[in-house]
Scaffold this motif. Sequence first.
Motif, PDB file in Angstrom:
ATOM      1  N   GLN A  33     -13.338   1.308  -9.798  1.00  0.00           N
ATOM      2  CA  GLN A  33     -13.750   0.060  -9.142  1.00  0.00           C
ATOM      3  C   GLN A  33     -12.652  -0.543  -8.264  1.00  0.00           C
ATOM      4  O   GLN A  33     -12.936  -1.335  -7.377  1.00  0.00           O
ATOM      5  N   THR A  34     -11.391  -0.218  -8.544  1.00  0.00           N
ATOM      6  CA  THR A  34     -10.286  -0.844  -7.796  1.00  0.00           C
ATOM      7  C   THR A  34      -9.504   0.156  -6.967  1.00  0.00           C
ATOM      8  O   THR A  34      -8.408  -0.148  -6.505  1.00  0.00           O
ATOM      9  N   ALA A  35     -10.056   1.321  -6.736  1.00  0.00           N
ATOM     10  CA  ALA A  35      -9.344   2.361  -5.989  1.00  0.00           C
ATOM     11  C   ALA A  35      -8.971   1.900  -4.581  1.00  0.00           C
ATOM     12  O   ALA A  35      -7.983   2.360  -4.027  1.00  0.00           O
ATOM     13  N   ARG A  36      -9.723   0.971  -4.013  1.00  0.00           N
ATOM     14  CA  ARG A  36      -9.431   0.500  -2.656  1.00  0.00           C
ATOM     15  C   ARG A  36      -8.859  -0.915  -2.639  1.00  0.00           C
ATOM     16  O   ARG A  36      -9.014  -1.644  -1.669  1.00  0.00           O
ATOM     17  N   LEU A  37      -8.203  -1.324  -3.699  1.00  0.00           N
ATOM     18  CA  LEU A  37      -7.600  -2.650  -3.757  1.00  0.00           C
ATOM     19  C   LEU A  37      -6.427  -2.689  -2.794  1.00  0.00           C
ATOM     20  O   LEU A  37      -5.468  -1.938  -2.929  1.00  0.00           O
ATOM     21  N   GLU A  38      -6.508  -3.527  -1.787  1.00  0.00           N
ATOM     22  CA  GLU A  38      -5.496  -3.624  -0.742  1.00  0.00           C
ATOM     23  C   GLU A  38      -5.692  -4.942  -0.021  1.00  0.00           C
ATOM     24  O   GLU A  38      -6.618  -5.684  -0.322  1.00  0.00           O
ATOM     25  N   GLY A  39      -4.836  -5.248   0.893  1.00  0.00           N
ATOM     26  CA  GLY A  39      -5.025  -6.433   1.718  1.00  0.00           C
ATOM     27  C   GLY A  39      -4.187  -7.611   1.294  1.00  0.00           C
ATOM     28  O   GLY A  39      -3.166  -7.474   0.627  1.00  0.00           O
TER      29      GLY A  39
ATOM     30  N   GLU B 277       0.805  -1.212   0.000  1.00  0.00           N
ATOM     31  CA  GLU B 277       0.000   0.000   0.000  1.00  0.00           C
ATOM     32  C   GLU B 277       0.844   1.272   0.000  1.00  0.00           C
ATOM     33  O   GLU B 277       0.317   2.366  -0.190  1.00  0.00           O
ATOM     34  N   GLY B 278       2.157   1.144   0.175  1.00  0.00           N
ATOM     35  CA  GLY B 278       3.051   2.292   0.148  1.00  0.00           C
ATOM     36  C   GLY B 278       3.501   2.677  -1.253  1.00  0.00           C
ATOM     37  O   GLY B 278       4.167   3.696  -1.437  1.00  0.00           O
ATOM     38  N   VAL B 279       3.171   1.859  -2.230  1.00  0.00           N
ATOM     39  CA  VAL B 279       3.550   2.137  -3.618  1.00  0.00           C
ATOM     40  C   VAL B 279       2.273   2.455  -4.388  1.00  0.00           C
ATOM     41  O   VAL B 279       1.397   1.595  -4.522  1.00  0.00           O
ATOM     42  N   PRO B 280       2.138   3.683  -4.884  1.00  0.00           N
ATOM     43  CA  PRO B 280       0.897   4.043  -5.570  1.00  0.00           C
ATOM     44  C   PRO B 280       0.722   3.295  -6.889  1.00  0.00           C
ATOM     45  O   PRO B 280       1.688   3.059  -7.609  1.00  0.00           O
ATOM     46  N   PRO B 281      -0.515   2.919  -7.209  1.00  0.00           N
ATOM     47  CA  PRO B 281      -0.777   2.214  -8.461  1.00  0.00           C
ATOM     48  C   PRO B 281      -0.745   3.166  -9.655  1.00  0.00           C
ATOM     49  O   PRO B 281      -0.950   4.375  -9.512  1.00  0.00           O
TER      50      PRO B 281
ATOM     51  N   THR C 156       2.106   4.468 -22.365  1.00  0.00           N
ATOM     52  CA  THR C 156       1.865   5.649 -21.543  1.00  0.00           C
ATOM     53  C   THR C 156       1.494   5.217 -20.128  1.00  0.00           C
ATOM     54  O   THR C 156       0.648   4.343 -19.943  1.00  0.00           O
ATOM     55  N   VAL C 157       2.123   5.837 -19.135  1.00  0.00           N
ATOM     56  CA  VAL C 157       1.863   5.517 -17.728  1.00  0.00           C
ATOM     57  C   VAL C 157       1.112   6.684 -17.104  1.00  0.00           C
ATOM     58  O   VAL C 157       1.513   7.837 -17.234  1.00  0.00           O
ATOM     59  N   GLU C 158       0.028   6.358 -16.433  1.00  0.00           N
ATOM     60  CA  GLU C 158      -0.832   7.366 -15.813  1.00  0.00           C
ATOM     61  C   GLU C 158      -1.030   6.999 -14.349  1.00  0.00           C
ATOM     62  O   GLU C 158      -1.345   5.844 -14.029  1.00  0.00           O
ATOM     63  N   GLU C 159      -0.853   7.947 -13.446  1.00  0.00           N
ATOM     64  CA  GLU C 159      -1.073   7.691 -12.024  1.00  0.00           C
ATOM     65  C   GLU C 159      -2.543   7.406 -11.767  1.00  0.00           C
ATOM     66  O   GLU C 159      -3.416   7.928 -12.452  1.00  0.00           O
ATOM     67  N   GLY C 160      -2.804   6.573 -10.781  1.00  0.00           N
ATOM     68  CA  GLY C 160      -4.174   6.323 -10.361  1.00  0.00           C
ATOM     69  C   GLY C 160      -4.680   4.953 -10.750  1.00  0.00           C
ATOM     70  O   GLY C 160      -3.962   4.126 -11.300  1.00  0.00           O
ATOM     71  N   THR C 161      -5.941   4.733 -10.421  1.00  0.00           N
ATOM     72  CA  THR C 161      -6.583   3.436 -10.629  1.00  0.00           C
ATOM     73  C   THR C 161      -7.909   3.622 -11.350  1.00  0.00           C
ATOM     74  O   THR C 161      -8.380   4.736 -11.543  1.00  0.00           O
ATOM     75  N   TYR C 162      -8.508   2.507 -11.701  1.00  0.00           N
ATOM     76  CA  TYR C 162      -9.897   2.520 -12.120  1.00  0.00           C
ATOM     77  C   TYR C 162     -10.736   2.780 -10.866  1.00  0.00           C
ATOM     78  O   TYR C 162     -10.354   2.393  -9.760  1.00  0.00           O
TER      79      TYR C 162
END
Length: 113
Positions: free
Chosen positions: A68-74, A48-52, A60-66
């Motif tokens: 639906q998966t913004a809270r993918l963790e665990g 969780e310390g490395v941003p998706p 092309t690389v873009e910061e952030g998530t979809y």
Amino acid sequence: MTFYLISFPSGEMQLDEGGLEQASIDSHQVIRDAKAAGVYVFGGGINEGVPPVRVAADGTVEEGTYAQTARLEGGYTILNLPDRAAAEEWAAKIAKACRCRQELREFWFDEES
């Protein structure tokens, strides 16, 4: 044999004082048992310390998530098991070790992948 994903969000672990150490010991034992049984494929937790980022077909690389998966963790475990009943048994073992319910999902089989 079918691949199953057993997972939980990191905030779901119910731990009392000192519980993290024992949960770590117990969960590592379940993984050792799965390896010994020959059903273990992969396991780990999202860092969780490395941003998706999202990577497009052109590279092309873009910061952030979809959304639906913004809270993918665990934590995540993938096991190769004979049937859903066996998957439910392993999910229960992981739930006990991690002190929280587990989500169980079946991977769709694609012989090309």
